[in-house]
Design a protein around this motif. Structure first.
Motif, PDB file in Angstrom:
ATOM      1  N   UNK A   2       0.805  -1.225   0.000  1.00 52.25           N
ATOM      2  CA  UNK A   2       0.000   0.000   0.000  1.00 52.25           C
ATOM      3  C   UNK A   2       0.837   1.273   0.000  1.00 52.25           C
ATOM      4  N   UNK A   3       2.073   1.192   0.452  1.00 57.03           N
ATOM      5  CA  UNK A   3       2.860   2.397   0.695  1.00 57.03           C
ATOM      6  C   UNK A   3       3.000   3.290  -0.538  1.00 57.03           C
ATOM      7  N   UNK A   4       3.608   2.777  -1.585  1.00 53.72           N
ATOM      8  CA  UNK A   4       3.871   3.601  -2.764  1.00 53.72           C
ATOM      9  C   UNK A   4       2.584   3.981  -3.481  1.00 53.72           C
ATOM     10  N   UNK A   5       1.643   3.055  -3.568  1.00 46.36           N
ATOM     11  CA  UNK A   5       0.391   3.353  -4.255  1.00 46.36           C
ATOM     12  C   UNK A   5      -0.412   4.412  -3.514  1.00 46.36           C
ATOM     13  N   UNK A   6      -0.345   4.408  -2.196  1.00 41.83           N
ATOM     14  CA  UNK A   6      -1.086   5.408  -1.420  1.00 41.83           C
ATOM     15  C   UNK A   6      -0.571   6.812  -1.723  1.00 41.83           C
ATOM     16  N   UNK A   7       0.728   6.973  -1.747  1.00 43.35           N
ATOM     17  CA  UNK A   7       1.277   8.306  -2.032  1.00 43.35           C
ATOM     18  C   UNK A   7       1.087   8.690  -3.492  1.00 43.35           C
ATOM     19  N   UNK A   8       1.070   7.695  -4.369  1.00 44.18           N
ATOM     20  CA  UNK A   8       0.750   7.985  -5.764  1.00 44.18           C
ATOM     21  C   UNK A   8      -0.673   8.518  -5.871  1.00 44.18           C
ATOM     22  N   UNK A   9      -1.599   7.916  -5.122  1.00 40.72           N
ATOM     23  CA  UNK A   9      -2.998   8.365  -5.152  1.00 40.72           C
ATOM     24  C   UNK A   9      -3.129   9.783  -4.619  1.00 40.72           C
ATOM     25  N   UNK A  10      -2.412  10.076  -3.524  1.00 39.00           N
ATOM     26  CA  UNK A  10      -2.477  11.431  -2.965  1.00 39.00           C
ATOM     27  C   UNK A  10      -1.919  12.433  -3.960  1.00 39.00           C
ATOM     28  N   UNK A  11      -0.801  12.083  -4.583  1.00 38.46           N
ATOM     29  CA  UNK A  11      -0.190  13.034  -5.525  1.00 38.46           C
ATOM     30  C   UNK A  11      -1.087  13.246  -6.739  1.00 38.46           C
ATOM     31  N   UNK A  12      -1.680  12.173  -7.250  1.00 38.93           N
ATOM     32  CA  UNK A  12      -2.622  12.336  -8.347  1.00 38.93           C
ATOM     33  C   UNK A  12      -3.763  13.255  -7.936  1.00 38.93           C
ATOM     34  N   UNK A  13      -4.202  13.118  -6.690  1.00 45.61           N
ATOM     35  CA  UNK A  13      -5.275  13.966  -6.194  1.00 45.61           C
ATOM     36  C   UNK A  13      -4.869  15.417  -6.028  1.00 45.61           C
ATOM     37  N   UNK A  14      -3.582  15.663  -5.831  1.00 46.44           N
ATOM     38  CA  UNK A  14      -3.098  17.037  -5.698  1.00 46.44           C
ATOM     39  C   UNK A  14      -3.162  17.796  -7.010  1.00 46.44           C
ATOM     40  N   UNK A  15      -3.298  17.084  -8.101  1.00 47.50           N
ATOM     41  CA  UNK A  15      -3.417  17.744  -9.402  1.00 47.50           C
ATOM     42  C   UNK A  15      -4.873  17.979  -9.766  1.00 47.50           C
TER      43      UNK A  15
END
Length: 309
Positions: free
Chosen positions: A238-251
């Motif tokens: 979950x670690x890397x995918x979770x931060x990927x999801x947050x970053x995608x959401x920041x855009x």
């Protein structure tokens, strides 16, 4: 903020869905599969929503994957000791919250870089989890009623999907409508300015890290309920995918700022890509490549939108 910068991620999700619908109309483009996607993305969304708290501080918590694993092992171990469902859930969530509070305290008071602090905490938690489980998968003594919180449907909607929606509303409420949320965002914008303005940096940071790992522990409980078992490394993915999801959401929706709706959208993109590629028979390692390319594309869209402003 231009429309491209603000809604580019949402349009990207629509485009991805359209492509997979054309490539696999009888597999991907089915109502049952779309419902299945919402269920598949739920646990990732919950972990990512927790990560949004620390990213709002402009920090990271690398222990979240280990906390997901720990929550599963702790809960099953407590069931084995004869604990009831409610005490077990409360104790597990408290343990998860405590991990984040410890990290947040050292980050805020001793100025230990969050990357280092949470990496160390993740290692400690991971070691404890292996010790508690003996390195084996635990599946005994899990009550049927506990499994129900991660399985089944309510009104045709997967229970896990409802948990993700509830998590989104909770995080949106805290960040957008509470004094704590305003303080977290202020610290993330400029820590020193926030301190000079009278913002309690230490308590706000401790709360943000605590809520982050609390959400990770919740995901661990739901994962255990869904699978009917717990593995000492079950949450590592979950670690890397979770931060990927947050970053995608920041855009999306708010340029450069973590937000609940955007994080849910980011988790949806990752889940849709994984589901669509699986249906098309694409190997897992290529799915990771596609996910990485999507993140890069989101950055380009965001920068394009800024240039167009």
């Amino acid at each position: 903020m231009s429309l491209v910068s603000r809604f580019g991620t949402l349009l990207g999700l629509a485009a991805i869905v359209a492509v997979f619908s054309v490539l696999s109309p009888h597999g991907f483009a089915q109502g049952s599969n779309l419902i299945n996607i919402t269920q598949q993305m739920s646990l990732l969304a919950i972990v990512a929503l927790g990560a949004a708290f620390v990213m709002s501080l402009s920090e990271f918590d690398l222990s979240i994957g280990a906390v997901v694993s720990m929550a599963g092992i702790v809960s099953v171990s407590l069931f084995g000791l004869g604990w009831g469902i409610i005490p077990t859930v409360i104790a597990t969530l408290a343990a998860g919250f405590a991990v984040g509070c410890v990290s947040g305290f050292f980050v805020a008071t001793w100025r230990v870089p969050s990357f280092i602090m949470t990496l160390a905490m993740g290692t400690i938690v991971g070691g404890f989890t292996f010790w508690a489980s003996g390195g084996a998968t635990l599946f005994s003594n899990i009550p049927v009623a506990f499994r129900d919180i991660g399985r089944g449907y309510l009104g045709g909607i997967p229970v896990l999907t409802l948990w993700a929606v509830a998590g989104t509303l909770f995080v949106a409420f805290v960040l957008d409508w509470t004094e704590l949320g305003r303080r977290i965002l202020a610290i993330g914008g400029n820590r020193e300015a926030a301190r000079l303005a009278g913002v309690g940096v230490v308590p706000a940071t401790v709360w943000a890290f605590g809520l982050c790992t609390l959400m990770a522990a919740l995901a661990g409980l739901l994962l255990t309920a869904r699978l009917g078992s717990a593995h000492p490394t079950g949450g590592n993915g979950f670690l890397l995918q979770a931060y990927a999801a947050v970053y995608l959401g920041m855009t999306a929706f708010r340029d450069g700022q973590p937000n609940a709706a955007g994080t849910l959208l980011g988790a949806a993109i990752i889940a849709v890509v994984a589901n669509g590629l699986t249906i098309l028979g694409v190997p897992n390692y290529l799915q990771d490549i596609f996910t990485g390319l999507i993140i890069i594309a989101s950055v380009m869209v965001r920068n394009f939108g800024r240039t167009a402003d």
